[in-house]
Design an enzyme around this catalytic site. Structure first.
Site, short mmCIF file in Angstrom:
data_model
loop_
_atom_site.label_atom_id
_atom_site.label_comp_id
_atom_site.label_asym_id
_atom_site.label_seq_id
_atom_site.Cartn_x
_atom_site.Cartn_y
_atom_site.Cartn_z
N LYS A 160 -62.47 38.49 -1.30
CA LYS A 160 -61.41 37.56 -0.86
C LYS A 160 -61.98 36.15 -1.01
O LYS A 160 -62.44 35.53 -0.05
CB LYS A 160 -61.02 37.84 0.59
CG LYS A 160 -59.84 38.80 0.71
CD LYS A 160 -59.43 39.02 2.16
CE LYS A 160 -58.63 37.89 2.75
NZ LYS A 160 -57.25 37.80 2.29
N1 PMP Z 1 -53.92 41.41 -1.48
C1 PMP Z 1 -54.18 40.11 -1.28
C2 PMP Z 1 -54.28 39.21 -2.47
C3 PMP Z 1 -54.36 39.61 0.01
O1 PMP Z 1 -54.59 38.30 0.21
C4 PMP Z 1 -54.25 40.49 1.10
C5 PMP Z 1 -54.40 39.97 2.50
N2 PMP Z 1 -55.75 39.98 2.86
C6 PMP Z 1 -53.98 41.84 0.84
C7 PMP Z 1 -53.82 42.26 -0.46
C8 PMP Z 1 -53.89 42.83 1.97
O2 PMP Z 1 -55.17 42.97 2.54
P1 PMP Z 1 -55.34 43.41 4.07
O3 PMP Z 1 -54.47 44.56 4.27
O4 PMP Z 1 -56.79 43.75 4.16
O5 PMP Z 1 -54.96 42.25 4.90
#
Ligand code: PMP
Length: 306
Positions: A160
């Site tokens: 991320k």
């Molecule tokens: N894809 C992206 C690009 C994101 O920013 C997120 C949010 N973190 C997700 C998927 C979903 O991830 P999570 O369920 O871990 O929040």
């Protein structure tokens, strides 16, 4: 609370590099490496009834994201989890959103990023709703963007990293200008990937489907939903899907920490209704996130692959 206040004024205290300080005082220098090159890594978490959901896993992912970009964080995931508990108590939060971020400092600006200090901050504040229209219509309208997620050779998909969010930000702004709530993106091979900041599921021929996360983030909510689906006796097909397959979907929804499980009620011109699969998963998710200390990912299932 006044809408005129800036976010740093509203968040109360922030945990910065090991100490709590006022949000307005938690600053970085304009020459910070990460500000120029997108090398910050971050996490979004949710607090339910005073307890952060999957906190340790989020901080483990923060570490993994930094490592994928070539640096290590000075505080362990366990220390960051404790820091968040301290912050929740200090800011008196019951339900809220958390943003944790790590970045490289201002000792030098070269791309090599050697010898730079590493900083970590955690902010948490009440923030109940993400999508403007979701509570009104029970779902959102998504636009199929021409922008694509980069291949794993271009950017580490499981990191991320702040720089990666430029793609989602542009796609999101384009979608909003066209009157949609969010955008769907394909991967570099033209297969369905995810939205700008959440993962995608849909129901086709009565079966739950989700794109295989090869070139995009395998979200913690996505993994949680797969565990919940298994526990509800729903088979989940994880595969590569062509965008046209969505037209024959009977249900579709996004998953993410911020959006939770969010029904999609329009894809381009194709209308959908939240159906029984989405509703069962929303109910199961609402229950698990409010169970203090729950970690459904301990029992990650074996997924059927086509
Ligand atoms: N894809 C992206 C690009 C994101 O920013 C997120 C949010 N973190 C997700 C998927 C979903 O991830 P999570 O369920 O871990 O929040």
């Amino acid at each position: 609370m006044s809408a005129q206040l800036t976010l740093p004024e509203r968040v109360g205290d922030v945990w910065l590099n090991g100490a709590l300080e006022r949000g307005t005082a938690a600053q970085l220098n304009v020459l910070s490496h990460s500000l120029h090159y997108g090398t910050a890594v971050f996490e979004g978490l949710r607090i339910y009834a005073g307890h952060p959901f999957l906190a340790l896993r989020h901080f483990q992912r923060l570490h993994a994201s930094a490592r994928a970009l070539g640096y290590d964080l000075p505080h362990s995931p366990e220390t960051l989890t404790e820091a968040l508990q301290q912050l929740i108590a200090r800011n008196g939060l019951t339900d809220g959103y958390v943003r944790a971020i790590a970045w490289l400092g201002d000792e030098a600006l070269g791309l090599m990023a050697e010898g730079l200090t590493t900083h970590v901050a955690i902010a948490a504040w009440p923030w109940p709703q993400v999508h403007r229209t979701a509570s009104v219509f029970g779902g959102i309208a998504v636009w199929q963007s021409d922008r694509r997620r980069p291949s794993a050779e271009t950017l580490p998909p499981q990191a991320k990293a702040a720089g990666s969010y430029l793609i989602g930000a542009l796609a999101y702004q384009e979608a909003r200008r066209r009157g949609f709530d969010d955008a769907l993106l394909c991967d570099s091979g033209g297969h369905l990937a995810e939205s700008t900041s959440a993962n995608l599921f849909f129901v086709k021929d009565g079966r739950l489907c989700t794109p295989r996360p090869q070139g995009f983030l395998n979200g913690l909510t996505r993994q949680t939903v797969q565990v919940l689906a298994r526990d509800l006796g729903l088979q989940c097909r994880e595969d590569q899907f062509h965008p046209d397959e969505l037209v024959s979907a009977s249900e579709a929804f996004l998953t993410g920490t911020a959006v939770e499980i969010l029904p999609i009620t329009r894809i381009g011109t194709h209308n959908l209704l939240p159906g029984p699969v989405t509703e069962r998963l929303i109910a199961a998710y609402a229950e698990i996130v409010r169970r203090p200390g729950a970690d459904p990912l301990c029992t990650a299932p074996e997924f059927e692959r086509a």
